[in-house]
Design a protein around this motif. Sequence first.
Motif, PDB file in Angstrom:
ATOM      1  N   MET A  13       0.817  -1.079   0.055  1.00 41.35           N
ATOM      2  CA  MET A  13      -0.012   0.122   0.021  1.00 41.35           C
ATOM      3  C   MET A  13       0.819   1.200   0.137  1.00 41.35           C
ATOM      4  O   MET A  13       1.828   1.444   0.819  1.00 41.35           O
ATOM      5  N   ASP A  14       0.541   2.400  -0.723  1.00 39.37           N
ATOM      6  CA  ASP A  14       1.279   3.490  -0.974  1.00 39.37           C
ATOM      7  C   ASP A  14       0.727   4.312   0.484  1.00 39.37           C
ATOM      8  O   ASP A  14      -0.488   4.967   0.344  1.00 39.37           O
ATOM      9  N   ASP A  15       1.489   4.509   1.435  1.00 38.90           N
ATOM     10  CA  ASP A  15       0.985   5.332   2.411  1.00 38.90           C
ATOM     11  C   ASP A  15       0.485   6.764   2.063  1.00 38.90           C
ATOM     12  O   ASP A  15      -0.343   6.727   2.786  1.00 38.90           O
ATOM     13  N   ALA A  16       1.076   7.485   1.388  1.00 36.67           N
ATOM     14  CA  ALA A  16       0.591   8.669   1.166  1.00 36.67           C
ATOM     15  C   ALA A  16      -0.560   8.784   0.225  1.00 36.67           C
ATOM     16  O   ALA A  16      -1.276   9.716   0.200  1.00 36.67           O
ATOM     17  N   ALA A  17      -0.947   7.832  -0.498  1.00 33.90           N
ATOM     18  CA  ALA A  17      -1.980   7.788  -1.393  1.00 33.90           C
ATOM     19  C   ALA A  17      -3.170   7.162  -0.658  1.00 33.90           C
ATOM     20  O   ALA A  17      -4.619   7.367  -1.238  1.00 33.90           O
ATOM     21  N   ALA A  18      -2.909   6.157   0.220  1.00 33.76           N
ATOM     22  CA  ALA A  18      -4.233   5.574   0.800  1.00 33.76           C
ATOM     23  C   ALA A  18      -4.777   6.467   2.058  1.00 33.76           C
ATOM     24  O   ALA A  18      -4.175   7.203   2.691  1.00 33.76           O
ATOM     25  N   PRO A  19      -6.159   6.456   2.241  1.00 30.90           N
ATOM     26  CA  PRO A  19      -6.762   7.096   3.415  1.00 30.90           C
ATOM     27  C   PRO A  19      -6.212   6.601   4.639  1.00 30.90           C
ATOM     28  O   PRO A  19      -5.774   5.553   5.131  1.00 30.90           O
ATOM     29  N   ARG A  20      -6.067   7.579   5.614  1.00 28.38           N
ATOM     30  CA  ARG A  20      -5.491   7.632   7.033  1.00 28.38           C
ATOM     31  C   ARG A  20      -6.547   7.247   7.846  1.00 28.38           C
ATOM     32  O   ARG A  20      -6.360   6.413   9.013  1.00 28.38           O
ATOM     33  N   VAL A  21      -7.715   7.533   7.522  1.00 32.30           N
ATOM     34  CA  VAL A  21      -8.900   7.297   8.481  1.00 32.30           C
ATOM     35  C   VAL A  21      -9.892   6.536   7.655  1.00 32.30           C
ATOM     36  O   VAL A  21      -9.785   6.530   6.233  1.00 32.30           O
ATOM     37  N   SER A  22     -10.896   6.093   8.039  1.00 31.77           N
ATOM     38  CA  SER A  22     -12.085   5.367   7.508  1.00 31.77           C
ATOM     39  C   SER A  22     -12.880   6.665   6.754  1.00 31.77           C
ATOM     40  O   SER A  22     -13.307   7.541   7.222  1.00 31.77           O
ATOM     41  N   ILE A  23     -13.125   6.094   5.496  1.00 28.30           N
ATOM     42  CA  ILE A  23     -13.862   7.032   4.596  1.00 28.30           C
ATOM     43  C   ILE A  23     -15.144   6.285   4.304  1.00 28.30           C
ATOM     44  O   ILE A  23     -15.149   5.304   3.804  1.00 28.30           O
ATOM     45  N   THR A  24     -16.142   7.251   4.292  1.00 30.93           N
ATOM     46  CA  THR A  24     -17.457   6.574   3.880  1.00 30.93           C
ATOM     47  C   THR A  24     -17.843   7.607   2.527  1.00 30.93           C
ATOM     48  O   THR A  24     -18.165   8.676   2.655  1.00 30.93           O
ATOM     49  N   ASP A  25     -18.108   6.801   1.616  1.00 27.67           N
ATOM     50  CA  ASP A  25     -18.727   7.483   0.304  1.00 27.67           C
ATOM     51  C   ASP A  25     -19.877   7.243   0.163  1.00 27.67           C
ATOM     52  O   ASP A  25     -20.371   6.248  -0.346  1.00 27.67           O
ATOM     53  N   ASN A  26     -20.744   8.172   0.658  1.00 30.87           N
ATOM     54  CA  ASN A  26     -22.320   7.950   0.559  1.00 30.87           C
ATOM     55  C   ASN A  26     -22.759   7.948  -0.796  1.00 30.87           C
ATOM     56  O   ASN A  26     -23.940   7.233  -0.948  1.00 30.87           O
ATOM     57  N   GLY A  27     -22.083   8.745  -1.561  1.00 28.80           N
ATOM     58  CA  GLY A  27     -22.463   8.656  -3.206  1.00 28.80           C
ATOM     59  C   GLY A  27     -22.519   7.424  -3.522  1.00 28.80           C
ATOM     60  O   GLY A  27     -23.454   6.714  -4.393  1.00 28.80           O
ATOM     61  N   ARG A  28     -21.337   6.669  -3.423  1.00 24.46           N
ATOM     62  CA  ARG A  28     -21.141   5.165  -4.026  1.00 24.46           C
ATOM     63  C   ARG A  28     -21.798   3.983  -3.203  1.00 24.46           C
ATOM     64  O   ARG A  28     -21.708   2.939  -3.300  1.00 24.46           O
ATOM     65  N   LYS A  29     -22.137   4.493  -1.694  1.00 24.65           N
ATOM     66  CA  LYS A  29     -22.294   3.437  -0.579  1.00 24.65           C
ATOM     67  C   LYS A  29     -21.232   2.595  -0.373  1.00 24.65           C
ATOM     68  O   LYS A  29     -21.566   1.527  -0.260  1.00 24.65           O
ATOM     69  N   LEU A  30     -20.083   3.106  -0.345  1.00 26.83           N
ATOM     70  CA  LEU A  30     -19.068   2.574  -0.094  1.00 26.83           C
ATOM     71  C   LEU A  30     -18.091   2.947   1.244  1.00 26.83           C
ATOM     72  O   LEU A  30     -18.271   4.040   1.596  1.00 26.83           O
TER      73      LEU A  30
END
Length: 133
Positions: A1-18
């Motif tokens: 995993m690329d540490d700089a490109a990956a999210p550091r916290v949990s991300i909820t994408d409501n638009g895609r429901k992911l």
Amino acid sequence: MDDAAAPRVSITDNGRKLVHARLGDRLRVAGFAELIGMSRVLPPARIEALCQSVRETFPGACSFDDPQPWTGLRPATPSGRPQVGATRWPGLWVNAGHGALGLTLSCGSASLLADLMEGREPAVDPTAFRVTG
């Protein structure tokens, strides 16, 4: 995993429901509900859609060489409203059906269930959560 490109916290994408969540050196992507009964088959198109979402949202965040798909059964009512209370079988009580809000609703429904089991007056009207079937 690329540490700089990956999210550091949990991300909820409501638009895609992911939901995207870092788990150590892996990126977990969760989404979709297959309303197909008791099958645990995960269609390849769903896996590709999840991978494509990561490619678009977090380009370069991870490799797609070894995705590890997982699926499980989740007892949920069509509305996501839990069923809480006694069943027709003596001594069997239910607190299930929460859908995507299981963690959010768990404390309230557990409190309701405890009140019902102990014969106390619940803080909320249990009618909407009555066990059916």
